[in-house]
Design a protein around this motif. Structure first.
Motif, PDB file in Angstrom:
ATOM      1  N   HIS A  41      -6.600   8.674  -6.240  1.00  0.00           N
ATOM      2  CA  HIS A  41      -7.054   8.241  -6.050  1.00  0.00           C
ATOM      3  C   HIS A  41      -6.517   6.694  -5.446  1.00  0.00           C
ATOM      4  O   HIS A  41      -6.372   6.218  -6.970  1.00  0.00           O
ATOM      5  CB  HIS A  41      -8.296   7.713  -5.065  1.00  0.00           C
ATOM      6  CG  HIS A  41      -9.059   9.179  -4.845  1.00  0.00           C
ATOM      7  ND1 HIS A  41      -8.263  10.192  -3.856  1.00  0.00           N
ATOM      8  CD2 HIS A  41     -10.476  10.599  -5.372  1.00  0.00           C
ATOM      9  CE1 HIS A  41      -8.797  11.378  -3.251  1.00  0.00           C
ATOM     10  NE2 HIS A  41      -9.969  11.737  -4.801  1.00  0.00           N
TER      11      HIS A  41
ATOM     12  N   LEU B 163       0.285   3.738  -3.134  1.00  0.00           N
ATOM     13  CA  LEU B 163       0.237   5.110  -2.785  1.00  0.00           C
ATOM     14  C   LEU B 163       1.783   6.024  -3.262  1.00  0.00           C
ATOM     15  O   LEU B 163       1.606   7.354  -3.776  1.00  0.00           O
ATOM     16  CB  LEU B 163       0.927   5.194  -1.148  1.00  0.00           C
ATOM     17  CG  LEU B 163      -0.481   4.914  -0.714  1.00  0.00           C
ATOM     18  CD1 LEU B 163      -0.335   5.198   1.373  1.00  0.00           C
ATOM     19  CD2 LEU B 163      -2.003   5.698  -0.764  1.00  0.00           C
TER      20      LEU B 163
ATOM     21  N   TYR C  47      -9.935   3.360  -1.690  1.00  0.00           N
ATOM     22  CA  TYR C  47      -9.165   2.545  -1.054  1.00  0.00           C
ATOM     23  C   TYR C  47      -8.170   3.415   0.064  1.00  0.00           C
ATOM     24  O   TYR C  47      -8.794   3.262   1.261  1.00  0.00           O
ATOM     25  CB  TYR C  47      -8.213   1.047  -1.942  1.00  0.00           C
ATOM     26  CG  TYR C  47      -7.521   0.755  -0.745  1.00  0.00           C
ATOM     27  CD1 TYR C  47      -8.036   0.040   0.422  1.00  0.00           C
ATOM     28  CD2 TYR C  47      -6.034   1.034  -1.083  1.00  0.00           C
ATOM     29  CE1 TYR C  47      -6.458  -0.708   1.209  1.00  0.00           C
ATOM     30  CE2 TYR C  47      -4.966   0.461  -0.208  1.00  0.00           C
ATOM     31  CZ  TYR C  47      -5.651  -0.919   0.929  1.00  0.00           C
ATOM     32  OH  TYR C  47      -4.357  -0.861   1.877  1.00  0.00           O
ATOM     33  N   ARG C  48      -8.245   4.500  -0.845  1.00  0.00           N
ATOM     34  CA  ARG C  48      -6.678   5.125  -0.119  1.00  0.00           C
ATOM     35  C   ARG C  48      -7.064   6.510  -0.942  1.00  0.00           C
ATOM     36  O   ARG C  48      -6.377   6.564  -2.175  1.00  0.00           O
ATOM     37  CB  ARG C  48      -5.477   4.922   0.438  1.00  0.00           C
ATOM     38  CG  ARG C  48      -5.191   3.919   1.004  1.00  0.00           C
ATOM     39  CD  ARG C  48      -5.404   4.138   2.106  1.00  0.00           C
ATOM     40  NE  ARG C  48      -4.796   3.140   3.637  1.00  0.00           N
ATOM     41  CZ  ARG C  48      -5.348   2.483   4.434  1.00  0.00           C
ATOM     42  NH1 ARG C  48      -6.060   2.172   3.264  1.00  0.00           N
ATOM     43  NH2 ARG C  48      -4.916   1.580   4.947  1.00  0.00           N
ATOM     44  N   LYS C  49      -8.161   7.202  -0.308  1.00  0.00           N
ATOM     45  CA  LYS C  49      -7.095   9.006  -0.871  1.00  0.00           C
ATOM     46  C   LYS C  49      -6.411   9.090  -1.057  1.00  0.00           C
ATOM     47  O   LYS C  49      -5.336   9.708  -0.583  1.00  0.00           O
ATOM     48  CB  LYS C  49      -8.493  10.448  -0.089  1.00  0.00           C
ATOM     49  CG  LYS C  49      -9.409   9.746  -0.497  1.00  0.00           C
ATOM     50  CD  LYS C  49     -11.040  10.704   0.329  1.00  0.00           C
ATOM     51  CE  LYS C  49     -12.394  10.295   0.291  1.00  0.00           C
ATOM     52  NZ  LYS C  49     -13.221  11.966   0.488  1.00  0.00           N
TER      53      LYS C  49
ATOM     54  N   THR D  39       0.347  -1.170   0.006  1.00  0.00           N
ATOM     55  CA  THR D  39      -0.468  -0.548   0.085  1.00  0.00           C
ATOM     56  C   THR D  39       0.603   0.850  -0.139  1.00  0.00           C
ATOM     57  O   THR D  39       0.567   2.002  -0.596  1.00  0.00           O
ATOM     58  CB  THR D  39      -0.756  -0.327   1.297  1.00  0.00           C
ATOM     59  OG1 THR D  39      -1.733  -0.906   1.370  1.00  0.00           O
ATOM     60  CG2 THR D  39      -2.107   1.341   1.251  1.00  0.00           C
ATOM     61  N   ASP D  40       1.798   1.034   1.135  1.00  0.00           N
ATOM     62  CA  ASP D  40       2.780   2.604   0.811  1.00  0.00           C
ATOM     63  C   ASP D  40       4.075   2.867  -0.406  1.00  0.00           C
ATOM     64  O   ASP D  40       3.832   3.720  -0.450  1.00  0.00           O
ATOM     65  CB  ASP D  40       2.990   2.309   2.508  1.00  0.00           C
ATOM     66  CG  ASP D  40       2.534   2.330   3.245  1.00  0.00           C
ATOM     67  OD1 ASP D  40       1.203   3.037   3.663  1.00  0.00           O
ATOM     68  OD2 ASP D  40       2.861   2.439   4.547  1.00  0.00           O
TER      69      ASP D  40
ATOM     70  N   LYS E 239      -6.896  -3.777  -6.617  1.00  0.00           N
ATOM     71  CA  LYS E 239      -6.509  -2.548  -6.354  1.00  0.00           C
ATOM     72  C   LYS E 239      -6.320  -1.853  -7.429  1.00  0.00           C
ATOM     73  O   LYS E 239      -5.323  -2.204  -8.202  1.00  0.00           O
ATOM     74  CB  LYS E 239      -5.609  -2.009  -5.127  1.00  0.00           C
ATOM     75  CG  LYS E 239      -6.098  -2.554  -3.800  1.00  0.00           C
ATOM     76  CD  LYS E 239      -6.281  -1.983  -3.074  1.00  0.00           C
ATOM     77  CE  LYS E 239      -7.186  -3.036  -1.693  1.00  0.00           C
ATOM     78  NZ  LYS E 239      -8.018  -3.792  -1.882  1.00  0.00           N
TER      79      LYS E 239
END
Length: 209
Positions: free
Chosen positions: A187, A48, A207-209, A43-44, A135
Protein backbone atom coordinates in the motif's frame (compact mmCIF):
# COMPACT_ATOMS: atom_id res chain seq x y z
CA UNK A 1 -1.64 39.97 -48.45
CA UNK A 2 0.80 41.64 -46.05
CA UNK A 3 -1.83 44.25 -45.21
CA UNK A 4 -4.37 41.49 -44.47
CA UNK A 5 -1.95 39.75 -42.11
CA UNK A 6 -1.20 43.04 -40.37
CA UNK A 7 -4.90 43.68 -39.88
CA UNK A 8 -5.43 40.18 -38.42
CA UNK A 9 -2.53 40.61 -36.01
CA UNK A 10 -3.97 43.94 -34.94
CA UNK A 11 -7.36 42.35 -34.28
CA UNK A 12 -5.76 39.50 -32.29
CA UNK A 13 -3.75 41.98 -30.24
CA UNK A 14 -6.86 44.04 -29.52
CA UNK A 15 -8.72 40.91 -28.41
CA UNK A 16 -5.97 39.95 -25.95
CA UNK A 17 -5.70 43.49 -24.63
CA UNK A 18 -9.48 43.57 -24.16
CA UNK A 19 -9.28 40.95 -21.37
CA UNK A 20 -9.94 42.71 -18.10
CA UNK A 21 -7.89 42.18 -14.97
CA UNK A 22 -10.90 40.32 -13.57
CA UNK A 23 -10.85 37.98 -16.57
CA UNK A 24 -7.14 37.33 -16.08
CA UNK A 25 -7.62 36.60 -12.38
CA UNK A 26 -10.41 34.13 -13.14
CA UNK A 27 -8.28 32.41 -15.78
CA UNK A 28 -5.31 31.98 -13.45
CA UNK A 29 -5.16 28.87 -11.28
CA UNK A 30 -5.07 29.55 -7.58
CA UNK A 31 -2.26 28.27 -5.38
CA UNK A 32 -4.75 25.84 -3.83
CA UNK A 33 -5.77 24.52 -7.26
CA UNK A 34 -2.14 24.07 -8.27
CA UNK A 35 -1.45 22.17 -5.07
CA UNK A 36 -4.44 19.84 -5.40
CA UNK A 37 -3.64 19.08 -9.04
CA UNK A 38 0.00 18.39 -8.17
CA UNK A 39 -0.98 16.11 -5.27
CA UNK A 40 -3.27 14.09 -7.55
CA UNK A 41 -0.55 13.86 -10.20
CA UNK A 42 2.05 12.65 -7.69
CA UNK A 43 -0.40 10.23 -6.07
CA UNK A 44 -1.51 8.66 -9.37
CA UNK A 45 1.72 8.77 -11.36
CA UNK A 46 4.35 8.29 -8.67
CA UNK A 47 3.12 6.53 -5.54
CA UNK A 48 0.38 4.39 -7.07
CA UNK A 49 2.47 3.65 -10.15
CA UNK A 50 5.33 2.50 -7.93
CA UNK A 51 2.96 0.40 -5.82
CA UNK A 52 1.13 -1.18 -8.75
CA UNK A 53 4.34 -2.17 -10.56
CA UNK A 54 6.21 -3.50 -7.54
CA UNK A 55 7.03 -7.19 -7.93
CA UNK A 56 7.99 -9.49 -5.05
CA UNK A 57 10.04 -12.61 -5.69
CA UNK A 58 9.32 -15.91 -3.95
CA UNK A 59 10.46 -15.51 -0.32
CA UNK A 60 12.93 -17.83 1.40
CA UNK A 61 12.16 -19.01 4.96
CA UNK A 62 14.80 -20.19 7.41
CA UNK A 63 14.68 -21.26 11.08
CA UNK A 64 17.17 -19.14 13.02
CA UNK A 65 16.49 -20.46 16.54
CA UNK A 66 13.73 -21.99 18.65
CA UNK A 67 12.51 -22.52 22.16
CA UNK A 68 10.02 -25.02 23.52
CA UNK A 69 7.13 -22.81 22.38
CA UNK A 70 8.43 -20.39 19.73
CA UNK A 71 10.63 -20.32 16.68
CA UNK A 72 12.52 -17.42 15.11
CA UNK A 73 11.84 -17.53 11.39
CA UNK A 74 13.91 -15.46 8.99
CA UNK A 75 12.09 -14.33 5.83
CA UNK A 76 14.21 -13.05 2.95
CA UNK A 77 12.62 -11.56 -0.14
CA UNK A 78 13.60 -9.40 -3.09
CA UNK A 79 11.34 -6.73 -4.58
CA UNK A 80 11.80 -4.78 -7.81
CA UNK A 81 10.19 -2.21 -10.09
CA UNK A 82 10.74 -2.14 -13.90
CA UNK A 83 13.22 0.51 -15.03
CA UNK A 84 10.69 1.98 -17.49
CA UNK A 85 8.37 2.72 -14.56
CA UNK A 86 11.17 4.63 -12.82
CA UNK A 87 11.70 6.70 -15.97
CA UNK A 88 7.99 7.60 -16.07
CA UNK A 89 8.01 8.47 -12.37
CA UNK A 90 11.08 10.66 -12.81
CA UNK A 91 9.33 12.59 -15.58
CA UNK A 92 6.35 13.26 -13.32
CA UNK A 93 8.45 14.27 -10.32
CA UNK A 94 10.56 16.48 -12.57
CA UNK A 95 7.59 18.76 -13.16
CA UNK A 96 7.85 19.95 -9.57
CA UNK A 97 11.31 19.21 -8.18
CA UNK A 98 14.90 18.70 -9.20
CA UNK A 99 14.82 14.93 -9.87
CA UNK A 100 17.51 12.50 -10.98
CA UNK A 101 17.56 8.83 -11.98
CA UNK A 102 21.04 7.48 -11.36
CA UNK A 103 22.32 3.99 -10.58
CA UNK A 104 18.81 2.52 -10.56
CA UNK A 105 17.43 4.98 -8.02
CA UNK A 106 15.30 8.12 -8.25
CA UNK A 107 16.37 10.95 -5.94
CA UNK A 108 14.18 14.01 -5.43
CA UNK A 109 15.40 17.38 -4.15
CA UNK A 110 12.31 18.78 -2.46
CA UNK A 111 14.29 21.90 -1.54
CA UNK A 112 14.50 22.95 -5.19
CA UNK A 113 11.51 23.61 -7.46
CA UNK A 114 12.44 21.81 -10.66
CA UNK A 115 15.94 23.21 -10.52
CA UNK A 116 15.05 26.82 -11.37
CA UNK A 117 13.29 29.71 -9.70
CA UNK A 118 10.93 30.26 -12.63
CA UNK A 119 8.95 27.06 -12.16
CA UNK A 120 5.17 27.50 -12.05
CA UNK A 121 5.16 25.37 -8.90
CA UNK A 122 7.71 27.30 -6.83
CA UNK A 123 4.90 28.88 -4.82
CA UNK A 124 3.81 25.45 -3.52
CA UNK A 125 7.25 23.81 -3.38
CA UNK A 126 7.50 23.65 0.42
CA UNK A 127 3.97 22.37 0.98
CA UNK A 128 4.29 19.87 -1.88
CA UNK A 129 7.64 18.74 -0.50
CA UNK A 130 6.06 18.03 2.87
CA UNK A 131 3.34 16.00 1.15
CA UNK A 132 5.95 13.95 -0.70
CA UNK A 133 7.98 13.33 2.43
CA UNK A 134 4.93 12.13 4.37
CA UNK A 135 4.17 9.22 2.03
CA UNK A 136 5.86 5.91 1.38
CA UNK A 137 5.13 2.74 -0.56
CA UNK A 138 5.51 -0.23 1.73
CA UNK A 139 4.48 -3.84 2.18
CA UNK A 140 2.85 -5.43 5.18
CA UNK A 141 4.55 -8.80 5.57
CA UNK A 142 2.75 -11.33 7.76
CA UNK A 143 3.51 -14.88 8.84
CA UNK A 144 1.30 -16.95 11.14
CA UNK A 145 -0.27 -13.91 12.76
CA UNK A 146 2.94 -11.88 13.14
CA UNK A 147 3.25 -8.86 10.85
CA UNK A 148 5.11 -5.64 10.18
CA UNK A 149 5.30 -2.95 7.47
CA UNK A 150 8.47 -2.29 5.50
CA UNK A 151 8.98 0.91 3.54
CA UNK A 152 10.62 0.99 0.10
CA UNK A 153 11.11 4.68 -0.60
CA UNK A 154 12.81 6.77 2.05
CA UNK A 155 10.45 9.64 2.99
CA UNK A 156 9.10 9.88 -0.54
CA UNK A 157 12.34 11.31 -1.88
CA UNK A 158 14.15 8.13 -2.91
CA UNK A 159 12.72 5.40 -5.13
CA UNK A 160 15.12 2.46 -5.72
CA UNK A 161 14.60 -0.07 -8.48
CA UNK A 162 15.24 -3.14 -6.32
CA UNK A 163 16.27 -4.27 -2.84
CA UNK A 164 16.50 -7.46 -0.78
CA UNK A 165 15.05 -7.41 2.73
CA UNK A 166 15.35 -9.88 5.60
CA UNK A 167 12.96 -10.09 8.54
CA UNK A 168 13.00 -12.29 11.64
CA UNK A 169 9.62 -13.13 13.16
CA UNK A 170 9.07 -14.98 16.42
CA UNK A 171 6.10 -17.29 15.85
CA UNK A 172 4.19 -19.89 17.79
CA UNK A 173 5.69 -23.29 16.95
CA UNK A 174 2.26 -24.94 17.30
CA UNK A 175 1.05 -22.91 14.30
CA UNK A 176 3.79 -24.15 11.97
CA UNK A 177 2.32 -26.83 9.73
CA UNK A 178 4.20 -27.87 6.60
CA UNK A 179 5.50 -24.83 4.69
CA UNK A 180 3.50 -21.75 5.71
CA UNK A 181 3.50 -18.98 3.12
CA UNK A 182 4.12 -15.35 4.10
CA UNK A 183 1.51 -12.86 2.93
CA UNK A 184 2.43 -9.57 1.24
CA UNK A 185 0.09 -6.57 0.94
CA UNK A 186 1.55 -3.42 -0.64
CA UNK A 187 0.00 0.00 0.00
CA UNK A 188 0.90 3.69 0.09
CA UNK A 189 1.28 4.74 3.72
CA UNK A 190 1.25 7.98 5.68
CA UNK A 191 4.57 8.06 7.50
CA UNK A 192 6.88 10.05 9.73
CA UNK A 193 10.33 9.57 11.19
CA UNK A 194 11.79 7.20 8.61
CA UNK A 195 15.25 5.84 9.36
CA UNK A 196 17.65 6.47 6.43
CA UNK A 197 18.81 3.30 4.65
CA UNK A 198 16.55 1.10 6.78
CA UNK A 199 13.09 -0.22 5.85
CA UNK A 200 11.44 0.93 9.09
CA UNK A 201 9.16 3.97 9.37
CA UNK A 202 6.58 5.24 11.81
CA UNK A 203 3.44 4.23 9.96
CA UNK A 204 0.57 6.67 10.44
CA UNK A 205 -2.04 4.71 8.52
CA UNK A 206 -2.81 3.75 4.94
CA UNK A 207 -2.99 6.59 2.42
CA UNK A 208 -4.02 4.45 -0.59
CA UNK A 209 -4.76 0.70 -0.60
Amino acid sequence: MKRFIAVMLSVASTTVDAATLEDQVKATKTVEQQYQEAVKDLTDNVFLKYRDNLQIDTPVLEVVSSTSKTADIKITYTWRVPELVLVQMRDTLGKYFLTTLYESKITVGTYNCNGHIGSNYCSIREKLGRFLESKSVGTEVSLLGVKDVFSYNHRGIEFPESRTYSIIYTVDKAKIKGDPTPKFETHVYNISGCIPFQPECNIKGVYRK
